[in-house]
Design an enzyme around this catalytic site. Structure first.
Site, PDB file in Angstrom:
ATOM      1  N   CYS A  19      55.632  -0.188 -21.695  1.00 51.71           N
ATOM      2  CA  CYS A  19      56.860  -0.865 -22.089  1.00 51.71           C
ATOM      3  C   CYS A  19      57.494  -0.044 -22.983  1.00 51.71           C
ATOM      4  O   CYS A  19      57.232   1.049 -23.641  1.00 51.71           O
ATOM      5  CB  CYS A  19      56.558  -2.121 -22.555  1.00 51.71           C
ATOM      6  N   GLY A  45      59.916   1.053 -18.745  1.00 50.61           N
ATOM      7  CA  GLY A  45      59.448  -0.337 -17.909  1.00 50.61           C
ATOM      8  C   GLY A  45      60.609  -0.883 -17.266  1.00 50.61           C
ATOM      9  O   GLY A  45      61.743  -1.243 -17.680  1.00 50.61           O
ATOM     10  N   ASN A 120      54.514  -2.444 -27.728  1.00 49.85           N
ATOM     11  CA  ASN A 120      54.146  -1.491 -26.904  1.00 49.85           C
ATOM     12  C   ASN A 120      52.762  -1.145 -27.346  1.00 49.85           C
ATOM     13  O   ASN A 120      52.455  -0.670 -28.313  1.00 49.85           O
ATOM     14  CB  ASN A 120      55.162  -0.450 -27.178  1.00 49.85           C
ATOM     15  N   GLY A 121      52.035  -1.163 -26.080  1.00 48.49           N
ATOM     16  CA  GLY A 121      50.553  -0.938 -26.252  1.00 48.49           C
ATOM     17  C   GLY A 121      49.615  -1.926 -25.376  1.00 48.49           C
ATOM     18  O   GLY A 121      50.074  -2.613 -24.742  1.00 48.49           O
ATOM     19  N   TYR A 261      54.494  13.231 -19.644  1.00 47.19           N
ATOM     20  CA  TYR A 261      55.332  12.496 -18.585  1.00 47.19           C
ATOM     21  C   TYR A 261      56.247  11.145 -19.141  1.00 47.19           C
ATOM     22  O   TYR A 261      57.343  10.907 -18.612  1.00 47.19           O
ATOM     23  CB  TYR A 261      54.256  11.870 -17.600  1.00 47.19           C
TER      24      TYR A 261
END
Length: 491
Positions: A19, A45, A120-121, A261
């Site tokens: 995300c 996301g 996020n994580g 990436y």
């Protein structure tokens, strides 16, 4: 379905960030700013999006499945989110799975008032903590690991909300960048290792937080600095910014795959241009794995910067031997197996006039399951390429990620079950080579990997996980118990 990252097929043959998060406090029409920032983070996301706003008295939330533009493109949708403070989230599902109930920000009414969290994580002991909380009477409304944080905050015995948050975060392991909204303002923080990214910017008198610097650029905010690993930044409604460092200091381990990436190439990550890092990976790859060829061809779009670097270092011309279609939608109908199997050609097609009769060096960012790489190699051969050599701008991805990346199980990772020669045979390339782990570290501006104290989290390549993995260990123990003979005992 993911459409930003090309070549994602039904097998999920790309690693996906879970995300992206964005928050702003002190801005006119904060929800509109938040929606624009989330649009810039859409690549992180594409399954769902949500925004929560606060007008000084009430919290308002709007969530939906699909892209930001699907849910927040109209004035009416923004009008539902009044206030000068807003936080938002775009997601894929890792922990918790898909569904509207897991779409963030998650919101709860605590004794101290409203509380919203965008995360996020991935919390790698969320299952263990959740079990404890349920046994103590907690009732969960989602299956997201983020809700564990809310319950830990709610049940903390500390009187001050900030201390409750610190108390909760001391119980979790894994990776988190958080944006939290409270009746007192906004809090942003990163885990002590800084695995997932988070930056801060200024938009006039407003303060902005985002997963990537590109989101600051898009909303017109200036970059202030990154949130440091283990740091908690608190902003009140008067604009006062206070930094807290409540956790013991440890050596940071930000995710190196952000350079490979995840981040957009026009972002700055860990004080370094992502584009420059990717180009330098190609330079290192050309030094480590040279090849006699006529053309260097990127797998668009993620392979482009590395292919430029490979071409410049090797002297082999860079050409767009694969052309990407930008008009493949999420709802494209696939009525038959043959249509589904043609997915690569819908998204990309070989530039036959260019590659026919040529020796080609293909550059891609990674190989996950290998199914897509096989299709790409075959597409080049079908277009008449004389030789197809595959070069990968990351080391072999042989281990799963438990820190917020949607990674297949190791048994489904090609590098988790094959050596390089077997992988080359699987994808049917004339040769195959990956950048080394030291080459990757050199590309991001370091001398190489310090094995005693790695400067990044590179567990997907090395298996060197920087935290405990409680849930994984407990799952393995349960599986081991299930496979024991009926009369056996565990010492």
């Amino acid at each position: 379905m993911n459409i930003t990252h090309p070549f994602v097929d039904a097998d999920g043959d790309k690693l996906r960030e879970e995300c992206g998060i964005f928050g702003v406090i002190g801005a006119h029409e904060a929800a509109a700013v938040c929606a624009l920032g989330l649009h810039a983070l859409q690549h992180r996301g594409q399954e769902a999006v949500g925004i929560t706003s606060f007008d000084g008295a009430e919290f308002f939330t709007r969530r939906g499945l699909g892209h930001v533009a699907d849910n927040f493109s109209s004035g009416d949708s923004i009008a539902e989110l009044p206030g000068t403070t807003a936080a938002g989230h775009v997601r894929y599902s890792t922990t918790g799975g898909a569904g509207l109930r897991n779409v963030q920000p998650l919101y709860a009414e605590l004794a101290s008032g409203g509380f919203a969290v965008a995360h996020n994580g991935n919390i790698s002991n969320a299952g263990h903590l959740r079990g404890d909380l349920v046994r103590r009477g907690a009732i969960f409304q989602s299956t997201s690991d983020t809700e564990v944080i809310i319950h830990l905050v709610a049940t903390s015995r500390y009187p001050n909300l900030r201390d409750k948050i610190v108390d909760a975060l001391r119980l979790v392991e894994g990776a988190y960048s958080l944006i939290l909204m409270t009746p007192q303002g906004m809090i942003a923080c990163r885990d002590p290792l800084g695995i997932r990214p988070l930056v801060m910017g200024a938009l006039g008198d407003a303060t902005v937080f985002a997963s990537e610097t590109v989101a600051l650029d898009v909303v017109g905010a200036s970059f202030t600095r990154q949130i440091d690993p283990g740091e908690m930044v608190e902003v009140d409604f008067d604009g006062k910014i206070t930094s807290h460092r409540p956790f013991a200091q440890v050596a940071a381990r930000p995710c190196i795959f952000e350079h490979v990436y995840f981040s957009r190439p026009d972002s700055i990550f860990n004080q370094r241009s992502v584009y420059e890092s990717r180009k330098m990976i190609g330079v290192e790859l050309a030094k480590e794995a040279p090849c006699e060829a006529d053309l260097v061809v990127p797998v668009p779009d993620s392979g482009v910067p590395a292919a430029i670097g490979y071409s410049q270092q090797s002297g082999i011309p860079f050409e767009l031997g694969i052309i990407r279609s930008h008009y493949v939608g999420r709802t494209f109908i696939q009525p038959s197996d043959s249509a589904r199997n043609s997915g690569v050609k819908r998204k990309h097609n070989a530039n036959r006039a260019l590659v026919e009769g040529k020796k080609i060096v293909l550059i891609d960012d990674s190989i996950v399951r290998g199914t897509t790489s096989l299709k790409i190699v075959q597409m080049m051969r079908d277009a008449g390429a004389r030789e197809v050599h595959f070069r990968v701008a990351s080391p072999p991805t042989g281990h799963g990620c438990y820190y917020g990346v949607d990674t297949p199980e190791r048994s489904k990772l090609l590098a988790g079950r094959m050596d390089v020669d077997a992988m080359r045979e699987f994808i049917q390339a004339d040769s195959l080579a990956f950048v080394s782990i030291d080459g990757l570290y050199r590309a991001v501006g370091l001398a190489g990997r310090n094995d005693a104290c790695p400067q990044y989290c590179d567990a997907c390549f090395t298996g060197d996980y920087p935290t405990s993995l409680t849930d994984l260990g407990e799952r393995h123990n349960r599986e081991a118990q299930l496979t024991l003979p009926v009369n056996s005992k565990v010492a």
